[in-house]
Design an enzyme around this catalytic site. Structure first.
Site, PDB file in Angstrom:
ATOM      1  N   GLU A 263      49.656  43.766  43.027  1.00 10.99           N
ATOM      2  CA  GLU A 263      48.691  44.845  42.822  1.00 10.99           C
ATOM      3  C   GLU A 263      47.723  44.793  44.001  1.00 10.99           C
ATOM      4  O   GLU A 263      47.016  43.806  44.193  1.00 10.99           O
ATOM      5  CB  GLU A 263      47.949  44.638  41.500  1.00 10.99           C
ATOM      6  CG  GLU A 263      46.950  45.741  41.197  1.00 10.99           C
ATOM      7  CD  GLU A 263      45.938  45.286  40.179  1.00 10.99           C
ATOM      8  OE1 GLU A 263      44.733  45.382  40.495  1.00 10.99           O
ATOM      9  OE2 GLU A 263      46.342  44.826  39.098  1.00 10.99           O
ATOM     10  N   CYS A 300      39.731  46.820  40.111  1.00  8.52           N
ATOM     11  CA  CYS A 300      40.793  47.545  40.805  1.00  8.52           C
ATOM     12  C   CYS A 300      40.948  48.961  40.276  1.00  8.52           C
ATOM     13  O   CYS A 300      41.574  49.797  40.928  1.00  8.52           O
ATOM     14  CB  CYS A 300      42.113  46.793  40.692  1.00  8.52           C
ATOM     15  SG  CYS A 300      42.462  46.204  39.030  1.00  8.52           S
TER      16      CYS A 300
END
Length: 505
Positions: A263, A300
């Site tokens: 990620e 995020c």
């Protein structure tokens, strides 16, 4: 509970010192020395993981579920000490660490329940058809099987939920895969105390000692050695685009390429449709500001970009966001490096001729204050740098001249973890036009909400097309994350006694 870190690595059940050390850099409280990882330690940990794999993968689902629940129990036993060292190292508030600990233990228990049910196995059976013409058909059964040892890289922004016993580790253990963790140097003490909890769970449940190892610190060669070790069969990573891409390339270049579940970054755009802006401009603006500044913007899923049709309603939205951000106090960032990168990102925005400042607040050292900028659709489309993530409490309003330009802008985005549509019933036609575009861009699409806050549930997708993640078919949150560390195996004409236990009648 009084607790002081030993500063050692954990290699297959043994606390192992190093020949050199590094000193932690806490936001407050005492600093501690920790052993520096080496390629030799990586080799020892990976060999131990491979040696543990046959026995661990053969454990029943009930045994592995009990192991996960015992890890959660041991973490909670150390709860006070976990919160203390975690707040010292990261600067995160106590309430945030307690909440993140609850999320960490909660997902361990969720995964335990999930594997007990066998929901991750995708079991299928096609019975034999001995009389089929022109040729008989054999019996074929399918089940998902663990892939082997998994490497996990701790994340800077989640010292618990995405680190030592976080989602990647929990998913791999649930699948039946041993884990080697490279701890993040921003919170090594937090990593060590969680590793202690895992060791206690290993001992209580009789798991092989090589099922988990923690290597602290180390230079780039340690990460390289970990992802290229022949015993490692997959990698879980949460971090920067540059660092993740380098590791991803190493995984692909191995003699035996392996999957890299990284990620890497996302700006998580919001699209404010006209009727919604007319009805709720101020509410959306203040809600956006709260989401931008949550945890100093160090999520995020932080929604860094807001796309809105230019006009008086856009003015109201931007003004409400500015007012709310002006009232937000500066916050301590996780590391001095993250703070420095945020300050650099703010300066890049200030220096750009394509954007105009709406709220310009200085930040120094490890403190981050919110900033707000705006630009227009043409400038956005002409300058790719405006779409790059600035990790922290920075928002960019992109004013478009029409609905058509909003659609064009949506098409310009790269892969994202999330995309949000703010809409009213009157916006349904435009939403229908946007949805096929944004669902190709993002792993999670929201309506009338804010993406910060990722639920740990069966239906969650935390991933997306590159560069949000390196594998758009996977998620790092939710029970489907276990499938990253499994592979389907078909068994043809097998006697019942030879089948894996999960496939027997």
């Amino acid at each position: 509970m009084t607790w002081t870190p030993s500063g050692k690595h954990l290699i297959a059940g043994e606390w192992t010192p190093g020949t050199t050390t590094f000193r932690s850099e806490p936001a407050h409280g005492p600093a501690h020395d920790f052993a520096v990882g080496t390629t030799d330690l990586v080799d020892r940990a990976c060999r131990a993981a491979e040696a543990a794999f046959p026995a661990f993968s053969a454990k029943t689902r009930e045994e592995r579920a009990l192991f996960l629940e015992t890890i959660a129990e041991e973490i909670d036993k150390r709860g006070e000490a976990v919160t203390l060292i975690g707040t010292q190292e990261t600067g995160l508030p106590e309430a945030r660490l307690n909440g993140e600990r609850g999320r960490t233990t909660g997902q361990l228990k969720l995964f335990a329940d999930h594997i007990r049910k066998g929901a991750h196995l995708d079991r299928r059976t096609d019975p034999a058809q001995p009389d089929r013409k022109p040729a008989p058909r054999p019996e074929i059964r399918l089940v998902q099987r663990p892939i082997g040892p998994v490497a996990v890289f701790g994340a800077s922004n989640f010292p618990l939920a995405f680190s030592t016993a976080g989602g990647d580790t929990a998913a791999a253990l649930a699948a039946g895969c041993p884990v080697v963790v490279k701890g993040h140097s921003a919170h090594p003490g937090t990593g060590e105390i969680i590793a202690e909890a895992i060791v206690a769970a290993i001992q209580r449940t009789g798991m092989p000692v090589g099922v988990f190892s923690l290597i602290q610190g180390g230079r780039r060669d340690v990460g390289t050695a970990l992802v290229t070790h022949p015993a490692i069969k997959a990698v879980g990573f949460t971090g920067s685009l540059a660092g993740g891409r380098a590791l991803f390339d190493l995984c692909a270049q191995r003699p035996e390429p392996i999957p890299f579940f990284g990620e890497l970054g996302s700006v998580n755009p919001m699209f404010l449709l006209p009727a919604a802006t007319a009805a709720r401009a101020e509410a959306i603006g203040s809600g956006w500001a709260a989401s931008l500044t949550l945890g100093a913007g160090q999520f995020c899923t932080n929604p860094g970009i807001a796309v809105v049709v230019d006009g008086p309603e856009a003015d109201k939205f931007t003004s409400a966001a500015k007012t709310a951000l002006e009232n937000a106090a500066p916050q301590t960032m996780l590391t001095s490096g993250i703070a420095s990168a945020y300050h650099d990102g703010v300066e890049r925005m200030r220096a750009s001729n394509a954007v105009a400042p709406v709220l310009n607040t200085p930040g120094t050292g490890r403190e981050a204050a919110p900033n707000l900028f705006e630009t227009n659709g043409s400038a956005w489309l002409a300058d790719h740098a405006l779409s790059e993530e600035v990790f922290g409490p920075l928002g960019l309003v992109v004013r478009v001249g029409s609905r058509e330009e909003m659609v064009k802008l949506a098409e310009s985005f790269q892969g994202q973890l999330t995309a949000t549509i703010h809409m009213e019933d009157e916006d349904l036609e435009l939403a229908r036009e946007l949805l096929p575009i944004v669902e190709r861009k993002a792993g999670r699409v929201l309506v009338n909400g804010f993406p910060t806050g990722v639920e740990v549930v069966d239906s969650m997708v935390h991933g997306g097309p590159y560069p949000a993640s390196t594998n758009f078919g996977a998620t790092s949150v939710g029970t489907m994350s276990i499938r990253r560390f499994l592979r389907p195996v078909a068994y043809q004409n097998f006697p019942e006694e030879l089948l894996p236990a999960d496939l027997r009648s």
